[in-house]
Scaffold this motif. Structure first.
Motif, PDB file in Angstrom:
ATOM      1  N   LEU A  45       7.480   8.115  11.640  1.00 57.49           N
ATOM      2  CA  LEU A  45       6.698   8.296  10.419  1.00 57.49           C
ATOM      3  C   LEU A  45       7.622   8.239   9.201  1.00 57.49           C
ATOM      4  N   VAL A  46       8.768   8.918   9.325  1.00 63.14           N
ATOM      5  CA  VAL A  46       9.733   8.922   8.223  1.00 63.14           C
ATOM      6  C   VAL A  46      10.207   7.500   7.929  1.00 63.14           C
ATOM      7  N   LEU A  47      10.499   6.768   8.977  1.00 64.75           N
ATOM      8  CA  LEU A  47      10.965   5.396   8.815  1.00 64.75           C
ATOM      9  C   LEU A  47       9.941   4.547   8.057  1.00 64.75           C
ATOM     10  N   LEU A  48       8.693   4.648   8.460  1.00 64.61           N
ATOM     11  CA  LEU A  48       7.652   3.870   7.776  1.00 64.61           C
ATOM     12  C   LEU A  48       7.514   4.287   6.323  1.00 64.61           C
ATOM     13  N   LEU A  49       7.594   5.603   6.086  1.00 67.22           N
ATOM     14  CA  LEU A  49       7.483   6.078   4.711  1.00 67.22           C
ATOM     15  C   LEU A  49       8.611   5.510   3.852  1.00 67.22           C
ATOM     16  N   ILE A  50       9.802   5.411   4.441  1.00 67.55           N
ATOM     17  CA  ILE A  50      10.931   4.861   3.683  1.00 67.55           C
ATOM     18  C   ILE A  50      10.652   3.403   3.307  1.00 67.55           C
ATOM     19  N   ALA A  93       7.539  15.252   1.787  1.00 65.81           N
ATOM     20  CA  ALA A  93       6.594  15.262   0.663  1.00 65.81           C
ATOM     21  C   ALA A  93       7.136  14.398  -0.481  1.00 65.81           C
ATOM     22  N   LEU A  94       8.439  14.551  -0.764  1.00 69.15           N
ATOM     23  CA  LEU A  94       9.028  13.750  -1.843  1.00 69.15           C
ATOM     24  C   LEU A  94       8.946  12.256  -1.527  1.00 69.15           C
ATOM     25  N   LEU A  95       9.223  11.955  -0.277  1.00 71.48           N
ATOM     26  CA  LEU A  95       9.152  10.555   0.151  1.00 71.48           C
ATOM     27  C   LEU A  95       7.730  10.016  -0.046  1.00 71.48           C
ATOM     28  N   ALA A  96       6.752  10.821   0.311  1.00 68.19           N
ATOM     29  CA  ALA A  96       5.362  10.395   0.118  1.00 68.19           C
ATOM     30  C   ALA A  96       5.095  10.194  -1.371  1.00 68.19           C
ATOM     31  N   GLY A  97       5.623  11.081  -2.196  1.00 70.39           N
ATOM     32  CA  GLY A  97       5.434  10.937  -3.640  1.00 70.39           C
ATOM     33  C   GLY A  97       6.037   9.638  -4.155  1.00 70.39           C
TER      34      GLY A  97
END
Ligand code: TRP
Length: 457
Positions: A183-188, A266-270
């Motif tokens: 999930l983190v990877l995709l968000l990046i 959360a910051l990444l999502a922002g």
């Protein structure tokens, strides 16, 4: 947990498992759906600063306090208080938490249901070639319906209940592992695409350039509510999980690590959302539908967007699941340990009751749109009451309990496993629990209901 009479409780099996379960609880729709929409509603950068400050001075100490209560009490949230404070009314915190759990689960499943619909939409290539306006209309016409959102809500609840029936080790731990890094990877990837869109600067400014004229008592309260919601604190979810953590684990490290991971996501999502909001000329304050409108726009701009969108919404639904199980577990652990109800029955009862309330949340975007209580729709009312009232109030009582009632020597004993582990900053921690955190929460509260007047308008 089924072996409650033998005194041997089932627990998490490894340090990594605990971290995954706690992070799995914290990381969910709160980070990716709620954080951006609440930041958008509250004017951006200034809110973010307050939010980060609350995570640091209130969030981490409350989380650690919950773990301490749970592991020392070796019970569900109600039972832990009764055991640690026999004959005293502290168990009311547990009851408040259980009430909050019902409310949160009710509206959480509404939104989780939307993400399931978006898995379906992504898989059937429904975003392909649509303009931003058309994507907005698509969301609008879906979430105001009656049948489909209810159907997905039910599907989500059944999945949550299924995992909870399986129990702590087989259920919670297994499902919380390995998927989060993806999930983190995709968000990046999405964040990178978002900030390279023409017009993205406006979004970064909105998020990171504080405009202090936006601050008001209500903004402070929203920041507090969002911080607690995102960290899963204030209602005993982490008291319950804490009771499954072995004595040899350092609760302090777990709290800090989980809080950092939660905040970074959360910051990444922002960073993924707001540049795109500005690039596509959308409204940051459009409310709970924000990500469902913005994200499909981003996927259209990414090579291989089809696969990205399918995988992303699946991962988001899983992140929601690892959170919702921690909410349902609060109620189930209570029913099992205090009322001696079988785990399976307890789960079905609790999930059915939450679904019943949840139906009204879901419909409050459609046929019940105009039904309001205290000027809020059912959804808004439950969200506000649980996140902005019950969680901070629960957090307040929790820190007062650990800071003033449990006593420094018990707390130190629990944090250091009777002196065998190191815990740095103990006196700072106790000072925050006794003075800073209760006062800060009380001020934010009284300021927002107008009992005192401090800055802002
Ligand atoms: N923190 C989760 C999220 O961000 C939601 C959640 C799980 C929660 N357990 C909780 C919120 C307990 C408050 C209390 O999606």
């Amino acid at each position: 947990m089924s072996d409650k009479d033998t005194g041997q409780r089932e627990g998490f099996s490894s340090k990594f498992g605990i971290l995954c379960a706690a992070a799995g609880s914290a990381i969910g729709l709160g980070n990716i759906w709620r954080f951006p929409y609440v930041v958008g509603d509250n004017g951006g950068g200034a809110f973010l600063l307050v939010y980060l400050a609350f995570i640091l001075v209130l969030g981490i100490p409350v989380m650690l306090s919950e773990f301490v209560i749970g592991r020392r009490g070796q019970r569900n949230t109600f039972g832990a208080f009764r055991r640690l404070a026999p004959g005293r009314p502290w168990w009311i915190i547990g009851i408040m938490g259980i009430a909050a759990a019902f409310m949160i689960l009710a509206f959480y499943s509404t939104i989780a249901g939307w993400t399931l619909e978006y898995v379906y939409k992504a898989a059937t290539n429904a975003f392909q070639g649509k303009s931003s306006d058309e994507l907005g209309t698509m969301f609008q016409s879906f979430h105001t319906q009656t049948f489909r959102p209810l159907m997905w809500q039910l599907v989500f609840m059944i999945m949550t209940a299924g995992i909870i029936i399986a129990g702590v080790k087989r259920g919670i731990e297994k499902y919380a592992k390995i998927l989060m890094p993806f999930l983190v990877l995709l968000l990046i990837v999405m964040a990178i695409r978002s900030i390279t869109l023409p017009g993205a600067m406006g979004g970064l400014q909105f998020l990171f350039k504080p405009d202090f004229s936006e601050l008001s008592p209500a903004v402070f309260l929203s920041a507090l509510g969002q911080a607690f919601f995102s960290l899963s604190i204030g209602m005993g979810a982490l008291i319950t999980y804490g009771s499954y953590i072995g004595k040899e684990n350092k609760l302090g490290n777990i709290s800090v690590e989980v809080s950092i991971a939660d905040t970074l996501i959360a910051l990444l999502a922002g960073v993924a959302i707001f540049p795109a909001v500005f690039a596509f000329g959308l409204e940051p304050g459009e409310g709970p539908g924000l990500i469902f409108h913005v994200l499909p726009n981003i996927f259209q701009q990414i090579p291989g967007g089809y696969f990205f969108s399918v995988i992303f919404f699946i991962l988001l639904a899983i992140a929601a699941l690892t959170s919702s199980i921690s909410i349902l577990e609060v109620v189930v652990a209570f029913l099992v340990e205090e009322l001696n109800i079988r785990r399976r029955h307890a789960t079905i009862m609790a999930a059915a009751a939450a679904t019943f309330v949840g139906v009204f949340c879901t419909l409050s975007f459609g046929v019940m749109e105009d039904t309001s209580l205290f000027g809020k729709t059912v959804f808004d009312l439950l969200d506000f009451t649980s996140s902005n009232v019950l969680l901070p109030l629960g957090g307040l009582f929790i820190v007062v309990f650990v800071g003033w009632f449990l006593g420094a020597s018990n707390v130190r004993d629990e944090l250091t496993n009777s002196g065998t582990l190191r815990f740095r900053l103990f006196s700072i921690f106790m000072f925050i629990l006794k003075f800073i955190a209760p006062v800060a929460i009380a001020i934010v509260f009284m300021n927002s209901i107008g009992l005192i007047k401090l800055g802002g308008s």
